[in-house]
Structure formats: C-alpha cells, structure tokens
Motif scaffolding. Sequence first.
Motif, PDB file in Angstrom:
ATOM      1  N   PHE A 156       0.838  -1.206   0.000  1.00 37.08           N
ATOM      2  CA  PHE A 156       0.000   0.000   0.000  1.00 37.08           C
ATOM      3  C   PHE A 156       0.872   1.254   0.000  1.00 37.08           C
ATOM      4  CE2 PHE A 156      -2.271   3.436   2.009  1.00 37.08           C
ATOM      5  CZ  PHE A 156      -3.561   3.355   1.503  1.00 37.08           C
ATOM      6  N   LEU A 157       1.818   1.319   0.908  1.00 35.78           N
ATOM      7  CA  LEU A 157       2.649   2.526   1.036  1.00 35.78           C
ATOM      8  C   LEU A 157       3.572   2.703  -0.165  1.00 35.78           C
ATOM      9  CD1 LEU A 157       3.494   2.241   4.844  1.00 35.78           C
ATOM     10  CD2 LEU A 157       1.869   3.812   3.747  1.00 35.78           C
ATOM     11  N   ALA A 158       4.106   1.605  -0.679  1.00 35.33           N
ATOM     12  CA  ALA A 158       4.991   1.698  -1.844  1.00 35.33           C
ATOM     13  C   ALA A 158       4.234   2.223  -3.060  1.00 35.33           C
ATOM     14  CB  ALA A 158       5.599   0.326  -2.143  1.00 35.33           C
ATOM     15  N   ALA A 159       3.032   1.710  -3.277  1.00 33.20           N
ATOM     16  CA  ALA A 159       2.218   2.175  -4.405  1.00 33.20           C
ATOM     17  C   ALA A 159       1.815   3.634  -4.225  1.00 33.20           C
ATOM     18  CB  ALA A 159       0.983   1.290  -4.543  1.00 33.20           C
ATOM     19  N   LEU A 160       1.479   3.997  -3.008  1.00 38.30           N
ATOM     20  CA  LEU A 160       1.066   5.366  -2.718  1.00 38.30           C
ATOM     21  C   LEU A 160       2.153   6.368  -3.097  1.00 38.30           C
ATOM     22  CD1 LEU A 160      -0.929   7.368  -1.333  1.00 38.30           C
ATOM     23  CD2 LEU A 160       0.246   6.858   0.811  1.00 38.30           C
ATOM     24  N   LEU A 161       3.398   6.050  -2.790  1.00 43.95           N
ATOM     25  CA  LEU A 161       4.508   6.976  -3.047  1.00 43.95           C
ATOM     26  C   LEU A 161       4.969   6.945  -4.501  1.00 43.95           C
ATOM     27  CD1 LEU A 161       6.616   6.399   0.197  1.00 43.95           C
ATOM     28  CD2 LEU A 161       5.167   8.361  -0.355  1.00 43.95           C
ATOM     29  N   SER A 162       4.719   5.849  -5.194  1.00 45.50           N
ATOM     30  CA  SER A 162       5.234   5.725  -6.560  1.00 45.50           C
ATOM     31  C   SER A 162       4.553   6.687  -7.525  1.00 45.50           C
ATOM     32  CB  SER A 162       5.064   4.286  -7.058  1.00 45.50           C
ATOM     33  OG  SER A 162       3.692   3.965  -7.266  1.00 45.50           O
ATOM     34  N   VAL A 163       3.290   7.011  -7.281  1.00 42.70           N
ATOM     35  CA  VAL A 163       2.544   7.850  -8.225  1.00 42.70           C
ATOM     36  C   VAL A 163       3.000   9.308  -8.174  1.00 42.70           C
ATOM     37  CG1 VAL A 163       0.261   8.623  -8.933  1.00 42.70           C
ATOM     38  CG2 VAL A 163       0.590   6.270  -8.193  1.00 42.70           C
ATOM     39  N   PRO A 164       3.043   9.961  -7.001  1.00 44.73           N
ATOM     40  CA  PRO A 164       3.597  11.324  -6.988  1.00 44.73           C
ATOM     41  C   PRO A 164       5.050  11.380  -7.421  1.00 44.73           C
ATOM     42  CG  PRO A 164       3.141  10.557  -4.748  1.00 44.73           C
ATOM     43  CD  PRO A 164       2.515   9.578  -5.679  1.00 44.73           C
ATOM     44  N   ALA A 165       5.812  10.299  -7.207  1.00 47.30           N
ATOM     45  CA  ALA A 165       7.196  10.273  -7.703  1.00 47.30           C
ATOM     46  C   ALA A 165       7.214  10.392  -9.222  1.00 47.30           C
ATOM     47  CB  ALA A 165       7.888   8.988  -7.262  1.00 47.30           C
ATOM     48  N   ALA A 166       6.304   9.681  -9.890  1.00 45.06           N
ATOM     49  CA  ALA A 166       6.213   9.778 -11.345  1.00 45.06           C
ATOM     50  C   ALA A 166       5.786  11.180 -11.769  1.00 45.06           C
ATOM     51  CB  ALA A 166       5.217   8.739 -11.879  1.00 45.06           C
ATOM     52  N   ALA A 167       4.906  11.812 -10.984  1.00 55.16           N
ATOM     53  CA  ALA A 167       4.487  13.179 -11.287  1.00 55.16           C
ATOM     54  C   ALA A 167       5.652  14.149 -11.182  1.00 55.16           C
ATOM     55  CB  ALA A 167       3.359  13.599 -10.343  1.00 55.16           C
ATOM     56  N   VAL A 168       6.504  13.937 -10.188  1.00 56.18           N
ATOM     57  CA  VAL A 168       7.703  14.786 -10.025  1.00 56.18           C
ATOM     58  C   VAL A 168       8.628  14.626 -11.221  1.00 56.18           C
ATOM     59  CG1 VAL A 168       9.816  15.116  -8.670  1.00 56.18           C
ATOM     60  CG2 VAL A 168       7.619  14.839  -7.509  1.00 56.18           C
TER      61      VAL A 168
END
Length: 344
Positions: A144-156
């Motif tokens: 859950f936490l890994a997926a949550l952080l991966s999306v804004p990382a891609a946005a950055v």
Amino acid sequence: MHVPDGFINAPTSAATGVIAATALAVSLRGARRELDERTAPLAGLVAAFIFAVQMLNFPVAAGTSGHLLGGALAAILVGPFTGILCVSVVLLMQGILFADGGLTALGVNITDMAIVTTVVAYAVFRGLVKVLPRTRRSVTVASFLAALLSVPAAAVVFTLLYAVGGTTDVSLGKVATAMIGVHVLIGIGEAVITALTVGAVIAVRPDLVYGARGLQQRLKLRVGGELVDAPAEEPVPAPATSHRRLWITGLVTSLVLAGFVSFYASANPDGLEKVAADQGIDKKEERHASADSPLADYGVKDIGDARLSGGLAGVIGVGVTVVAGSAVFWAVRRRRTGDAVQAG
C-alpha cells in the motif's frame, strides 16, 4: 499519465528513449533471475491485468480522474526487472493499438510510468518489509505505502522532464503543484488497488508473490537452554491445477474488468490531461500516429454501440497483452534455462 506526442521536445524524447532502451535491456537480463516455470505465466497475466485496470478511471477531485499505473503491483508480484517489462508491454500495446500515449513519447512514458514507478515502489517496499514484522500482512501494508509513493514520484519526474524539454512556456511551479497535488490523490487509489490485489494473491498462492519470498520467520527450538532454528521444512509443490486455476481466474477477472466494468469508469480527464488543459501544456499536442487505428480511443471502429465497442476493445486489448507479455516472458525464461544448461 500517458504523455502524448508534442508535450516534450525531440531531444528530450530521444534522451528518454535511450534511457528506456537501456533499462529494458538491463531488465531483460535481470528478469532471467526472477522468472521460472511458475512465475513466467503469472508475469504475462500481470501485464494483462494492469492493462485492464488502467481502463478503470476512478474520480478523484475537481472533475479529474485517475487510473492504476501498475509499477508497484508488478514489481511486488513478479519482481522489479520483470515489473518494468510488464508495464512496458502494456504501454507499447496502448500506444500502437489504442493511440494512448504518443509513439515519439514512448521513451518518456516508459521512463516515467514503468521505470520510475517500479524502482521507487520496490525500493520503498523492500525498505518497509525489513523493518515491519515478517508476516503476510506486512507485505500488504508495505505494498500500500509503496504504491502510494510511486505515483507522486512519477508526477515529479514528469515535471522535471517538462522543465528540461517542455514545448510550451508555462509556469513550472504551477505545473509541479498541480501535478503532485492531483497525483497524491490518485496514489491513494493506486495503493488500494495494489494492496487488495497483492493481498488476494498472497491469500491463495503466497509462493508466487515475489515480494513475499523468504519473509516467514524460522521456527525456534530450545536446545540445551538456547534457541536455535528448527530444520527447514521441505516445500510442498503446488499442484499444476493450482497454477492453472489462478491463471484462469486472473484472466477472466481481467476480461470482465476491461470488457464490462470499464463501461462504468469515470469519463473525467485523468490527472495529466486535466493539468495540461488547465496550465496550457497541451497547446502543441500532436495528432497521434495511430489515431486511425481500428481500436483508437478504446473503441472498435464502425461499431456504434458505445458499450459493445468499448467492451470489445477492452477484451481485445487484454488478449493481445497477455499473448505479447507471455511470449516475452517465456522467451526470457527459455533463455535462462539455456544459460543454466551451458553453465552446467
């Protein structure tokens, strides 16, 4: 977050193409160590499932929708190298057949949606499972936490790429704020889907979840007043029917999601589309090279009924993706087998 043609200039697109090609070459070699006779069929299924779930846009806020990116899910289920290949197969099918994501921007999309999400998610996941209790529930929480952080990382990363090679003169501060803000919300949906899927597979076949391997603690025995590891139990091979049942269940689920449930997905623009329209990023968007494809925009050409057209396109997409993905992963596994024979 599929980037169309015209958002990013040619030099930057070419540079990301080199990055993507290099990462794919490395991933093909790395996937040889991750894939075996059990996980190779699962990898093709994961690609098809990601394709299907990406058709299910969910509403987030202010007339915006989001959908699964899939890097975290693929990395945790089948390994980071194989995960990059899974998402890349999906992006390739979407770009060529469905005019989703520019062809000249394919390097941008693979770099951002396949490489960044997978690498960030798996790094976060591995860090979490090292500090959390060694249980199956911990794997789900870490997912859950890994997926949550991966999306804004891609946005950055998209914002950084646009800062280097954007084709319009816009406020990068506003773009960054809008992209990261909306993709944090989309990340919640990504996290829920990823955790539910990983938890479901762990419940029936934990041995097939790459991220769950080796997490069970060894039983301790007290011998002479000291605690020692109990002898390891011999693993009991799962029957072949168990493999087939999981594969068939996953394929049927993907077909239902893409062929039926997708009709009820949100029609609002996704995060990137909304930000692009609001901030003027899309002023130089180019017509897709596959715009005249019979499956462009996830509909079958010349079929007037929207439900039937979209459903057939989804079913075709799942079928093509599972065949293409399975072919790639079986070839990689055969190469591994060949290397092992030569080494022997």
